[in-house]
Write a protein that holds these residues in place. Structure first.
Motif, mmCIF file in Angstrom:
data_model
loop_
_atom_site.group_PDB
_atom_site.id
_atom_site.type_symbol
_atom_site.label_atom_id
_atom_site.label_comp_id
_atom_site.label_asym_id
_atom_site.label_seq_id
_atom_site.Cartn_x
_atom_site.Cartn_y
_atom_site.Cartn_z
ATOM 1 N N THR A 1 -37.748 -14.635 67.406
ATOM 2 C CA THR A 1 -36.392 -14.660 66.872
ATOM 3 C C THR A 1 -35.793 -15.368 65.833
ATOM 4 O OG1 THR A 1 -35.623 -15.901 68.629
ATOM 5 C CG2 THR A 1 -35.586 -13.651 69.322
ATOM 6 N N ASP A 2 -36.601 -16.183 65.335
ATOM 7 C CA ASP A 2 -36.139 -16.880 64.161
ATOM 8 C C ASP A 2 -37.269 -17.331 63.214
ATOM 9 O OD1 ASP A 2 -34.371 -18.353 62.442
ATOM 10 O OD2 ASP A 2 -34.442 -20.243 63.613
ATOM 11 N N ALA A 3 -38.400 -16.073 63.124
ATOM 12 C CA ALA A 3 -39.623 -16.369 62.570
ATOM 13 C C ALA A 3 -39.258 -16.138 60.995
ATOM 14 C CB ALA A 3 -40.394 -15.313 62.807
ATOM 15 N N ILE A 4 -38.588 -17.043 60.227
ATOM 16 C CA ILE A 4 -38.855 -17.085 58.813
ATOM 17 C C ILE A 4 -39.302 -18.491 58.455
ATOM 18 C CG2 ILE A 4 -36.778 -15.539 58.783
ATOM 19 C CD1 ILE A 4 -34.886 -18.027 58.330
ATOM 20 N N PRO A 5 -39.535 -18.662 56.770
ATOM 21 C CA PRO A 5 -40.046 -20.051 56.651
ATOM 22 C C PRO A 5 -39.084 -20.970 56.867
ATOM 23 C CG PRO A 5 -40.346 -18.262 55.015
ATOM 24 C CD PRO A 5 -39.510 -17.520 55.885
ATOM 25 N N PHE A 6 -39.573 -22.100 57.493
ATOM 26 C CA PHE A 6 -38.763 -23.295 57.972
ATOM 27 C C PHE A 6 -37.946 -23.864 56.732
ATOM 28 C CE2 PHE A 6 -38.641 -28.035 58.937
ATOM 29 C CZ PHE A 6 -37.540 -27.894 59.924
ATOM 30 N N GLY A 7 -36.969 -23.997 57.080
ATOM 31 C CA GLY A 7 -36.019 -24.893 56.204
ATOM 32 C C GLY A 7 -34.826 -25.861 56.684
ATOM 33 N N THR A 8 -35.128 -26.480 57.623
ATOM 34 C CA THR A 8 -34.258 -27.415 58.288
ATOM 35 C C THR A 8 -33.202 -26.782 59.176
ATOM 36 O OG1 THR A 8 -34.987 -29.178 56.649
ATOM 37 C CG2 THR A 8 -33.081 -29.573 58.046
ATOM 38 N N ILE B 1 -43.938 -17.989 62.800
ATOM 39 C CA ILE B 1 -43.853 -16.479 62.345
ATOM 40 C C ILE B 1 -44.918 -15.790 62.607
ATOM 41 C CG2 ILE B 1 -44.094 -15.564 60.008
ATOM 42 C CD1 ILE B 1 -42.680 -18.062 58.761
ATOM 43 N N GLU B 2 -46.125 -16.427 62.640
ATOM 44 C CA GLU B 2 -47.266 -15.482 62.816
ATOM 45 C C GLU B 2 -47.560 -14.920 64.309
ATOM 46 O OE1 GLU B 2 -49.020 -19.709 62.799
ATOM 47 O OE2 GLU B 2 -47.448 -18.686 62.202
ATOM 48 N N TYR C 1 -41.137 -8.605 67.973
ATOM 49 C CA TYR C 1 -40.219 -8.930 66.732
ATOM 50 C C TYR C 1 -38.780 -8.091 66.892
ATOM 51 C CZ TYR C 1 -44.086 -11.761 64.692
ATOM 52 O OH TYR C 1 -45.248 -12.347 64.610
ATOM 53 N N PRO C 2 -37.931 -8.464 67.879
ATOM 54 C CA PRO C 2 -36.501 -7.821 67.604
ATOM 55 C C PRO C 2 -36.119 -8.126 66.463
ATOM 56 C CG PRO C 2 -36.464 -9.702 69.104
ATOM 57 C CD PRO C 2 -38.095 -9.606 68.767
ATOM 58 N N ASN C 3 -35.358 -7.024 65.811
ATOM 59 C CA ASN C 3 -34.741 -7.041 64.518
ATOM 60 C C ASN C 3 -35.476 -7.924 63.423
ATOM 61 O OD1 ASN C 3 -32.134 -6.048 65.808
ATOM 62 N ND2 ASN C 3 -32.536 -8.074 66.931
ATOM 63 N N ALA C 4 -36.877 -7.479 63.331
ATOM 64 C CA ALA C 4 -37.812 -7.901 62.502
ATOM 65 C C ALA C 4 -38.121 -9.518 62.850
ATOM 66 C CB ALA C 4 -37.248 -7.960 61.218
ATOM 67 N N GLY C 5 -37.487 -9.908 63.885
ATOM 68 C CA GLY C 5 -37.711 -11.284 64.214
ATOM 69 C C GLY C 5 -37.338 -12.339 63.659
ATOM 70 N N ARG C 6 -36.230 -11.835 62.879
ATOM 71 C CA ARG C 6 -35.403 -12.837 61.930
ATOM 72 C C ARG C 6 -33.944 -13.102 62.390
ATOM 73 N NH1 ARG C 6 -38.936 -9.940 58.084
ATOM 74 N NH2 ARG C 6 -37.150 -8.532 57.651
ATOM 75 N N HIS C 7 -32.944 -12.824 61.459
ATOM 76 C CA HIS C 7 -31.788 -12.786 61.576
ATOM 77 C C HIS C 7 -31.244 -11.842 62.836
ATOM 78 C CE1 HIS C 7 -27.337 -13.512 61.304
ATOM 79 N NE2 HIS C 7 -27.246 -12.170 61.441
ATOM 80 N N GLN C 8 -30.703 -12.546 64.007
ATOM 81 C CA GLN C 8 -30.213 -11.781 65.194
ATOM 82 C C GLN C 8 -28.710 -11.140 65.168
ATOM 83 O OE1 GLN C 8 -32.780 -10.986 67.370
ATOM 84 N NE2 GLN C 8 -34.077 -11.743 65.961
ATOM 85 N N PRO C 9 -28.506 -9.935 65.374
ATOM 86 C CA PRO C 9 -26.913 -9.406 65.399
ATOM 87 C C PRO C 9 -26.284 -10.571 66.208
ATOM 88 C CG PRO C 9 -28.817 -7.825 66.003
ATOM 89 C CD PRO C 9 -29.452 -8.942 66.064
ATOM 90 N N GLY C 10 -24.946 -10.724 65.670
ATOM 91 C CA GLY C 10 -24.020 -11.520 66.177
ATOM 92 C C GLY C 10 -24.147 -12.974 65.742
ATOM 93 N N CYS C 11 -25.390 -13.411 65.200
ATOM 94 C CA CYS C 11 -25.516 -14.704 64.786
ATOM 95 C C CYS C 11 -24.954 -15.118 63.572
ATOM 96 C CB CYS C 11 -26.970 -15.090 65.030
ATOM 97 S SG CYS C 11 -27.680 -15.310 66.650
ATOM 98 N N MET C 12 -24.022 -16.215 63.561
ATOM 99 C CA MET C 12 -23.713 -16.442 61.970
ATOM 100 C C MET C 12 -24.594 -17.667 61.468
ATOM 101 S SD MET C 12 -19.766 -16.398 63.092
ATOM 102 C CE MET C 12 -19.213 -16.818 61.372
ATOM 103 N N SER D 1 -29.085 -22.601 65.293
ATOM 104 C CA SER D 1 -29.991 -22.528 66.263
ATOM 105 C C SER D 1 -29.655 -20.940 67.197
ATOM 106 C CB SER D 1 -30.253 -23.423 67.373
ATOM 107 O OG SER D 1 -29.226 -23.633 68.228
ATOM 108 N N CYS D 2 -28.711 -20.342 66.523
ATOM 109 C CA CYS D 2 -28.332 -19.062 67.375
ATOM 110 C C CYS D 2 -29.484 -17.954 67.209
ATOM 111 C CB CYS D 2 -27.174 -18.281 66.628
ATOM 112 S SG CYS D 2 -26.880 -16.917 67.461
ATOM 113 N N SER D 3 -30.143 -17.699 66.253
ATOM 114 C CA SER D 3 -31.392 -16.721 66.230
ATOM 115 C C SER D 3 -32.511 -17.432 67.179
ATOM 116 C CB SER D 3 -31.788 -16.586 64.946
ATOM 117 O OG SER D 3 -31.059 -15.651 64.254
ATOM 118 N N HIS D 4 -32.713 -18.687 66.830
ATOM 119 C CA HIS D 4 -33.715 -19.290 67.755
ATOM 120 C C HIS D 4 -33.381 -19.276 69.248
ATOM 121 C CE1 HIS D 4 -37.152 -21.822 68.343
ATOM 122 N NE2 HIS D 4 -36.589 -22.927 68.823
#
Length: 432
Positions: free
Chosen positions: A166-173, A180-181, A189-200, A225-228
């Protein structure tokens, strides 16, 4: 709740689990065993763990064990990463003692680990022959990305390993806490495994600082950490969905595809029997393997009924138009909301794919409504009118396809056309 005593002996690196603790517990070998392992900066009393424990026990009789390692899951992060090996070894020792004391069947043991807890599950599984299942909930990326399978969760650690990203993007603190892999037998990979709906999710340090001063630490931490954390909420929701007796209950149905973009274009709808798995607690009921995608909502429960739509612009339509298309699907039970499906040039022969996500089961599609809002340039001298040939609706929830068309499918600015009586492919329609 019963606490099992575990002792670590530093001198000779032995780990002792007191067999008497297990003998005095309520452990029942005839039941499945679920073990929940939390992640970094969490405790065994986190709300998602309390709620997941309750949901599992409500689902059916089972043994539920919570691994609370909060004293080792604190700063610095590098030390917490190192501690996962020890906690994994302790968990493996507990499992071995369960076999010795109660003849526990490891094939009926399922470890559910979030973030660093997913890798703890991997360490435990690697040392436990025949472990039934591990569910990795957004396994931690920092300290594990591109590392050997020996030092992270992988599909050899249990008979079946399913992973939710749910937070599979390059790590940036301030983002990218999830690996990711794909690392399991099946990776969702819900919603591409990245930004999750409703998370700011904040994307800049400036935004984080503004949040700290404006909303405080707790709000800022939840946004970072919302998407995570969404992976834990999705898994909990899957348990609640599976326990419902509602015939129209939504499930996290997923589709195997080469990419999320291909999935969203409706190019991967080969849902033969048992090949479109359900993300979460029911994942092993499918024989599907590999990478799977799905869309979820921002509403509590997060599940949506997924409908792929394809609009076919007529070859005889006017040579150029530019605008925004919206669509509504009406079924025999309910209707979707008006959903934006396309913005851009509307050219003759265009095939326009999109997805409509409904929070409720609309039943069998019986009508489709389409409307256009045209956007005119500074030197536009004509009134746009786009003609459609056909609208196709695919439901991956019910594995069916409906085709809609009628004479004179002209889209006038701001007005909708209604298409009823779904037809079989090619019946009075032109499909090119």
């Amino acid at each position: 709740m019963y606490v099992v005593q575990v002792a670590s002996v530093d001198g000779d690196s032995k780990i002792i689990v007191f067999k008497s603790s297990i003998l005095r517990s309520n452990f029942n070998r005839r039941h499945q065993t679920k073990i929940i392992v939390h992640g970094f900066l969490q405790t065994g009393n986190f709300q998602y763990i309390v709620d997941t424990t309750a949901a599992l026990l409500d689902k059916s009789p089972m043994n539920v064990i919570v691994v609370a390692w909060e004293n080792g899951a604190t700063f610095p992060y590098s030390q917490a990463v190192a501690n996962t090996r020890l906690v994994g070894a302790q968990l493996a020792a507990l499992l071995e003692t369960m076999v010795q004391a109660r003849n526990a069947d490891m094939a009926r043991v399922h470890i559910i680990g979030h973030s660093l807890g997913a890798h703890i599950a991997g360490y435990a599984g690697a040392s436990t022959p025949g472990l039934g299942r591990i569910s990795g909930l957004d396994p931690a990326q920092p300290g594990y990305h591109n590392f050997s399978e020996e030092v992270r969760l992988d599909k050899s650690d249990a008979r079946f390993v399913d992973v939710i990203h749910t937070d599979a993007i390059p790590f940036g603190t301030i983002g990218g806490y999830g690996i990711i892999e794909p690392i399991g037998d099946i990776d969702f990979y819900p919603n591409a495994g990245r930004h999750q709906p409703g998370c700011m999710d904040e994307s800049t340090y400036v935004g984080v600082v503004e949040d700290l001063f404006g909303d405080g630490l707790s709000v800022t931490e939840s946004r970072i950490s919302c998407s995570h954390e969404r992976s834990t909420q999705l898994f909990l929701a899957s348990i609640l969905h599976s326990s419902s007796n509602d015939h129209h209950q939504c499930y996290f149905r997923a589709v195997h595809c080469e990419s999320f973009e291909s999935f969203m274009r409706g190019e991967c709808l080969n849902c033969l029997p048992n090949l479109c798995p359900i993300m979460g607690i029911e994942a092993p009921t499918s024989r599907a393997r590999g990478v799977h995608y799905l869309k979820t909502t921002s509403n509590p429960g997060f599940c949506g009924f997924q409908y792929f739509v394809t609009l076919n612009v007529s070859e005889t339509s006017m040579p150029y138009a530019h605008g925004d298309l919206e669509l509504m699907i009406i079924g025999n039970l309910a209707s979707t909301n008006w959903t934006h499906v396309y913005l851009g040039d509307l050219l003759p022969g265009n095939m326009i794919p999109s997805m409509v996500l409904s929070s409720t089961d609309i039943g069998n599609p019986t009508e489709v409504r389409v409307r256009a809002h045209y956007i005119y340039g500074l030197f536009s001298w004509t009134t746009y009118q786009v003609t459609l040939n056909q609208v196709k609706v695919d439901s991956i929830m019910e594995f069916n396809t409906h085709f809609f068309c009628r004479e004179g499918m002209v889209l006038y600015d701001g007005e909708y056309i209604s298409l009823t009586s779904p037809l079989y492919e090619g019946a009075n329609c032109i499909w090119s």
